[in-house]
Design an enzyme around this catalytic site. Structure first.
Site, PDB file in Angstrom:
ATOM      1  N   LYS A 288      -8.116  19.971  -4.161  1.00 11.11           N
ATOM      2  CA  LYS A 288      -7.591  19.534  -2.507  1.00 11.11           C
ATOM      3  C   LYS A 288      -6.329  18.452  -2.446  1.00 11.11           C
ATOM      4  O   LYS A 288      -6.301  17.682  -3.142  1.00 11.11           O
ATOM      5  CB  LYS A 288      -8.779  18.941  -1.880  1.00 11.11           C
ATOM      6  CG  LYS A 288      -8.869  18.905  -0.517  1.00 11.11           C
ATOM      7  CD  LYS A 288     -10.393  18.908   0.072  1.00 11.11           C
ATOM      8  CE  LYS A 288     -10.338  18.964   1.642  1.00 11.11           C
ATOM      9  NZ  LYS A 288     -11.719  18.825   2.096  1.00 11.11           N
ATOM     10  N   GLU A 377     -27.324  21.623   8.776  1.00 11.74           N
ATOM     11  CA  GLU A 377     -27.810  21.189  10.056  1.00 11.74           C
ATOM     12  C   GLU A 377     -29.129  21.328  10.167  1.00 11.74           C
ATOM     13  O   GLU A 377     -29.963  20.606  10.630  1.00 11.74           O
ATOM     14  CB  GLU A 377     -26.899  21.572  11.134  1.00 11.74           C
ATOM     15  CG  GLU A 377     -25.346  21.009  11.233  1.00 11.74           C
ATOM     16  CD  GLU A 377     -24.407  21.691  10.176  1.00 11.74           C
ATOM     17  OE1 GLU A 377     -24.848  22.632   9.678  1.00 11.74           O
ATOM     18  OE2 GLU A 377     -23.425  21.072  10.079  1.00 11.74           O
ATOM     19  N   ARG A 405     -26.349  24.707  15.442  1.00 16.57           N
ATOM     20  CA  ARG A 405     -27.068  25.479  14.325  1.00 16.57           C
ATOM     21  C   ARG A 405     -28.555  24.960  13.877  1.00 16.57           C
ATOM     22  O   ARG A 405     -29.259  25.683  13.407  1.00 16.57           O
ATOM     23  CB  ARG A 405     -26.194  25.091  12.990  1.00 16.57           C
ATOM     24  CG  ARG A 405     -26.075  26.425  12.576  1.00 16.57           C
ATOM     25  CD  ARG A 405     -25.120  26.232  11.382  1.00 16.57           C
ATOM     26  NE  ARG A 405     -23.926  27.274  11.479  1.00 16.57           N
ATOM     27  CZ  ARG A 405     -23.250  27.719  10.621  1.00 16.57           C
ATOM     28  NH1 ARG A 405     -22.994  27.113   9.476  1.00 16.57           N
ATOM     29  NH2 ARG A 405     -22.375  28.401  10.962  1.00 16.57           N
TER      30      ARG A 405
END
Ligand SMILES: Cc1ncc(C[n+]2csc(CCOP(=O)(O)OP(=O)(O)O)c2C)c(N)n1
Length: 644
Positions: A288, A377, A405
């Site tokens: 990243k 979630e 969600r």
């Protein structure tokens, strides 16, 4: 400021142009693409590290596959800047995430190359599988369907649901697992450990090395030992992987891990995979922030750094002479620790947003009592419910948009079980540059219809602290109701925010200002717009009363009776959807109680509000100071022009 692309990139107006290039030119394309992303984000802001990490993947995928006929689905989509730049949006890329400009995420409306609209994570496998099954039904057997999903997004239940289905089909699906060991914060959980394990080959590579050594010593083999080893290795790999590889066990052919930042190898492997039918997964290791030193070093900070000096790596922050109000998220994070120091039952839960929610403050101060559960979630809600059954006082912090969600879990696992879980919904209301996938527009409406649910929103930092304090008191925790506190992205209004903690009586509002002409009822920080509006309207001779209702459930009925007895004109203001929201609750009360005042509701209309600065979006929706002033004037039959 015009950002000039490199020589090769300047000629790539579509992937067709990229595919005309010689393979040997691809490293240069990658360099130029990386530089173009750095140049743009440093000036205009946006997500950063994730796109840098997949530069090679973006180039290789468009080089090898026949996009847009072959379908590329980027998970979350915050890493798709390279994809956007290669697919005809280079010259407009400076408008990324600005009002009227390009979306920061792939979006079907924006380009035929954006096979699926994204923003929320872990949808790529299911959607790409759906496309693959549809292609088969429509006899497009050669079409390729590729889901590019990060190791963070892979932690979500949806990703596993998709793989579970895909592995039992013969669909033409390639899942690219972009493994950089990071979500926004470092990735967490057993899957992360597992991926590290297969990467560092505790099982397979160790075994392969042993076989290699053993055969290497047998120099009396007629053929070269290496050739034999390769064959043995292939057989072993299949045998070992079937038993021990998670993805193989789910029916996906597993390839890798390979270096996902090596453009040469990547294009070779992708080309080979094109001819292998059925569901398969390529495990790519990437870095990243690749290619920009500071972003490689501090990957969380550089996930979305804001504008920066690309030479020095200094992130530019506005400097003020006077103390500024804090972010609401920081008031949450610090107040949580303050409360938890006194109440040992308090625990914190976040689904993969330690930095974004400032739960990281508690994770640092009390690592045993604060949990990052990954991008999960649904699990976060039910996990919180489980702890609440045992008497823990749970602050479960979920962005409003991501709470969508966890909805069934709120209904079934919290409210039906009468558990007093405290939900702190950060980023409630219009969030700005992230746009419609991230606006916290619906929570009031979807929470309000659930029994056993208290819903509140603070107008400022002090109110947020007091609501948090109230929610953890016995009066709530010994009861049967969940307690939702919604607050927005960004800064509050009180530089001196560390006020003493005080209980707020549940279901009580505050009268902010007396008035006689019209009553404005607000929920949350939009009340501050009304305060400003009242100052101007006062000068124009309008005597406006302002009530900060604080709770949308239960409503302050005494206050509402007072309002409807005294005002025949009422305006409600909320940073939430009008359908079923706070204004609807006030309307319901009025009708149920037999009042018949005129009501005007301001809030988010029944349409998708795009991206832009929050102030631009509030203006568009008509609930900023100017919009409120206009509404009061027109309600009072005044046609004076608006000047703020
Ligand atoms: C359902 C959902 N929850 C949380 C988020 C917030 N979020 C955006 S990116 C991200 C991390 C994604 O990590 P990964 O998939 O590994 O991608 P990377 O940024 O490392 O490339 C998170 C948690 C989201 N977009 N969707």
């Amino acid at each position: 400021m015009l950002i000039t692309p490199g020589k090769l990139l300047a000629k790539i107006d579509s992937p067709e142009d990229l595919r005309k290039l010689d393979r040997t030119q691809l490293p240069q394309v990658c360099n130029e693409l990386r530089q173009f992303i750095i140049d743009n984000v440093s000036v205009y802001g946006g997500h950063f590290g994730a796109s840098l990490g997949v530069v090679e993947l973006s180039v290789a995928l468009h080089y090898v596959f026949n996009t847009p006929d072959d379908q590329l689905v980027w998970d979350v989509g915050h890493q798709a800047y390279g994809h956007k730049i290669l697919t005809g949006r280079r010259d407009n890329f400076h408008s990324n995430r600005t009002y009227g400009g390009l979306s920061g995420f792939p979006k079907r409306k924006e380009s035929i190359y954006d096979a699926f609209g994204v923003g929320h994570s872990s949808t790529s496998i299911s959607s790409a599988l759906g496309m693959a099954v549809a292609s088969a039904l429509q006899n497009h057997h050669d079409r390729q369907h590729i889901a590019i999903i990060g190791d963070g997004a892979m932690t979500a239940g949806m990703a596993f649901e998709g793989m579970n289905h895909a592995g039992a089909t013969d669909s033409n699906l390639l899942i690219i697992l972009n493994d950089n060991c990071m979500a926004i914060d470092p990735n967490v959980g057993a899957l992360k450990e597992y991926l590290t394990d297969i990467t560092t080959s505790q099982t397979y590579n160790k075994f392969r090395d042993e076989v290699w050594n053993m055969l290497g010593k047998m120099s009396n083999f007629g053929k070269s030992a290496q050739e034999v080893v390769s064959k043995v290795e292939a057989v072993m790999k299949t045998a070992i992987l079937r038993q021990s590889n998670l993805f193989e066990s789910l029916g996906l052919r597993y390839f890798g891990p390979i270096d996902g930042n090596d453009i040469g190898h990547l294009t070779e492997v992708l080309k080979d995979l094109k001819s292998i039918p059925g569901p398969k997964l390529l495990h790519c290791l990437t870095v990243k922030g690749k290619g920009y030193g500071p972003a490689e070093k501090d990957q969380t900070k550089w996930h979305a750094p804001g504008v920066f000096d690309k030479i020095t790596g200094e992130i530019k922050k506005k400097v003020y002479d006077t103390p500024q109000p804090p972010k609401y998220q920081d008031v949450f994070g610090n107040t949580l620790v303050e409360l938890a120091e006194k109440n040992p039952k308090i625990v914190g839960v976040t689904p993969a947003m330690p930095s974004g929610s400032s739960m990281n403050i508690m994770m640092k101060a009390m690592p045993d009592r604060a949990f990052d559960v990954g991008i999960a979630e649904q699990h976060a809600v039910t996990f919180s419910a489980g702890m609440a059954t045992r008497g823990e006082v749970v602050f479960c912090n979920i962005y409003s948009t991501f709470m969508q969600r966890g909805y069934d879990q709120v209904v079934h696992d919290v409210c039906m079980q009468e558990l007093p879980v405290i939900f702190c919904l950060d980023r409630a209301g219009l969030v700005g540059a992230d746009g419609p996938t991230h606006h916290g527009a619906y929570d009031i409406a979807f929470m309000r219809c659930i029994p056993n649910m208290i819903i509140s929103s603070p107008m400022n930092e002090q109110e947020l602290r007091n609501l948090m304090y109230t929610a953890q008191l016995d009066i709530v925790q010994k009861g049967t109701q969940a307690f939702t506190i919604r607050y927005p992205r960004g800064n509050g209004v009180m530089p001196q925010w560390q006020t003493p903690l005080e209980e707020i009586k549940i279901g009580t509002g505050r009268k902010i200002k007396n008035g006689t002409d019209i009553a404005i009822l607000t929920l949350g920080p939009v009340g501050n717009y009304v305060t400003d509006a009242c100052d101007i309207l006062d000068k124009e001779g309008f005597d406006v009363a302002h009530y900060d209702m604080r709770f949308v459930k239960p409503l302050d009925e005494n206050m509402l009776h007072e309002i409807f007895r005294n005002f025949d004109r009422v305006i409600t203001v909320e940073d939430g959807c009008l359908q079923g929201g706070f204004g609807s609750a006030v309307l319901e009360f009025m009708v149920d109680q037999g009042y018949n005042s005129k009501i005007k509701r301001l809030g988010i209309p029944d349409a998708l509000v795009e991206h832009g600065e929050p102030s631009e979006l509030h203006h568009e929706c008509g609930f900023d100071t100017e919009g409120i002033i206009s509404s009061v004037r027109s309600f009072m039959h005044t046609s004076a022009s608006v000047r703020v």
